[in-house]
Design an enzyme around this catalytic site. Structure first.
Site, PDB file in Angstrom:
ATOM      1  CB  SER A  64      -0.942   0.017   1.203  1.00 19.30           C
ATOM      2  OG  SER A  64      -2.030  -0.833   0.967  1.00 19.30           O
ATOM      3  CE  LYS A  67      -3.956   0.658  -1.066  1.00 20.87           C
ATOM      4  NZ  LYS A  67      -4.598   0.282   0.210  1.00 20.87           N
ATOM      5  CE1 TYR A 189      -4.674  -1.144  -4.771  1.00 18.78           C
ATOM      6  CE2 TYR A 189      -5.183  -3.488  -4.792  1.00 18.78           C
ATOM      7  CZ  TYR A 189      -4.930  -2.322  -4.096  1.00 18.78           C
ATOM      8  OH  TYR A 189      -4.928  -2.331  -2.716  1.00 18.78           O
ATOM      9  CE1 TYR A 240      -4.649   1.299   4.338  1.00 18.64           C
ATOM     10  CE2 TYR A 240      -3.223   0.237   5.925  1.00 18.64           C
ATOM     11  CZ  TYR A 240      -3.499   0.604   4.647  1.00 18.64           C
ATOM     12  OH  TYR A 240      -2.634   0.276   3.642  1.00 18.64           O
ATOM     13  CB  VAL A 258      -0.082  -5.923   4.114  1.00 21.43           C
ATOM     14  CG1 VAL A 258      -1.348  -5.364   4.718  1.00 21.43           C
ATOM     15  CG2 VAL A 258      -0.194  -6.120   2.628  1.00 21.43           C
TER      16      VAL A 258
HETATM   17  N1  GLN Z   1      -2.289  -5.193  -2.073  1.00 21.81           N
HETATM   18  C1  GLN Z   1      -2.835  -5.151  -0.747  1.00 21.81           C
HETATM   19  C2  GLN Z   1      -4.354  -5.259  -0.811  1.00 21.81           C
HETATM   20  O1  GLN Z   1      -4.937  -4.710  -1.709  1.00 21.81           O
HETATM   21  C3  GLN Z   1      -2.435  -3.853  -0.106  1.00 21.81           C
HETATM   22  C4  GLN Z   1      -2.962  -3.724   1.297  1.00 21.81           C
HETATM   23  C5  GLN Z   1      -2.031  -2.980   2.222  1.00 21.81           C
HETATM   24  O2  GLN Z   1      -0.835  -2.907   2.024  1.00 21.81           O
HETATM   25  N2  GLN Z   1      -2.597  -2.503   3.293  1.00 21.81           N
HETATM   26  O3  GLN Z   1      -4.962  -5.889   0.009  1.00 21.81           O
END
Ligand code: GLN
Length: 304
Positions: A64, A67, A189, A240, A258
């Site tokens: 993430s 992003k 993505y 989050y 993650v």
């Molecule tokens: N690729 C992971 C997902 O879409 C990214 C989630 C994350 O890093 N929090 O679930």
């Protein structure tokens, strides 16, 4: 003058012996192969100095953290519809929750939860000629590093198990908030999330946000105001439903993934990246959060 080298190495030495290290993500099977004992810290100071400890130059899945990079490119394209299609409010929910999306008519709360990042991915799929190649080139350019690449195994692993993201994308499509096909957008993505980078490479990449939109080579990629907005979104939404906790404990804009990475920055001062794959219950790196908290407490360097 602060002795960053000693501070970072002491934090690393103290935390690496922690018995409680969190849990490595397993919902993307390829990520579960990570070693919970990996632990790296890298600091890129704006005056050019760098400091590091542990596994700071070992590549890992940025997940993430990507992003923020996709958002910055979508913002740079100045797509007028961006902020009508995704909001800028903290969600107070885990990164993959769908309930608010339905309640709020397919407008994701912010671009750093999965649903929001999927809308951003849709914008990039429309704007780029060759989305995956062009996005990779953008990242390489702001990082000043042409060796950065996708880990195709991780992307495929996530595609095979990405039921929640397929649900999010289908929901967005049903609300008319995706212009491209669900499969096309998610393929993009999953690849952006599967970018593989070291703590050092991430710190050099996020220099652009600490340096008012100019990358480490001093080339402008986004405007001063765009960089300011991206930092504001990282501060309010980067972790989050633990974003408040991160602001409270660390006091810097930042973003987690993650894969166990966290990047945080103090505009005009430094970028600090940590990697420790063990996650806490909210999906953020356990040691990484502690390391950053100790760093800003010991140095008194935060945005507050
Ligand atoms: N690729 C992971 C997902 O879409 C990214 C989630 C994350 O890093 N929090 O679930």
């Amino acid at each position: 003058m602060l002795d960053f080298n000693t501070i970072i190495n002491n934090i690393h030495n103290n935390l690496k012996h922690n018995v409680v290290k969190g849990v490595v993500a397993s919902y993307i099977p390829e990520l579960s192969k990570q070693d919970v004992n990996s632990f790296g810290i890298f600091m890129q100071h704006m005056d050019g100095r760098t400091f590091q400890a542990g596994d700071a130059e070992v590549p890992f899945s940025i997940q993430s953290i990507s992003k923020v990079l996709s958002l910055s490119k979508a913002i740079a394209f100045e797509d007028n519809n961006l902020w009508t299609r995704v909001d800028v409010e903290p969600s107070g929910n885990p990164f993959n929750h769908l309930s608010l999306l339905e309640l709020e008519n397919g407008i994701p709360r912010n671009p750093l939860i999965n649903a929001g990042a999927i809308v951003v991915a849709d914008i990039l799929c429309s704007q780029f000629k060759n989305p995956k190649e062009d996005f990779l080139q953008y990242v390489r350019d702001i990082a000043n590093d042409q060796t950065i690449t996708y880990n195709y195994k991780v992307a495929e692993s996530e595609r095979l198990t990405g039921f929640n993201n397929f649900a999010a994308a289908n929901l967005l499509k049903s609300f008319d908030n995706l212009n491209n096909d669900v499969d096309v957008v998610l393929d993009f993505y999953f690849h952006q999330c599967a970018l593989e980078m070291t703590c050092a490479q991430i710190a050099k990449t996020f220099y652009v946000f600490a340096n008012s939109g100019k990358c480490i080579n001093n080339i402008p990629h986004i405007t001063v105001s765009q960089a300011k907005r991206i930092n504001a979104i990282m501060l309010t939404c980067g972790f989050y439903d633990e974003s408040g906790e991160f602001a409270f404990e660390v006091g810097l804009p930042g973003k987690s993934g993650v894969g166990g990475g966290i990047v945080a920055l103090l505009p005009n001062h430094f970028v600090l990246t940590t990697w420790a794959p063990g996650l806490n219950a909210k999906g953020n790196s356990l040691l990484g959060m502690q390391a950053l908290e100790q760093f800003t407490t010991q140095t008194n360097l935060s945005v507050f």
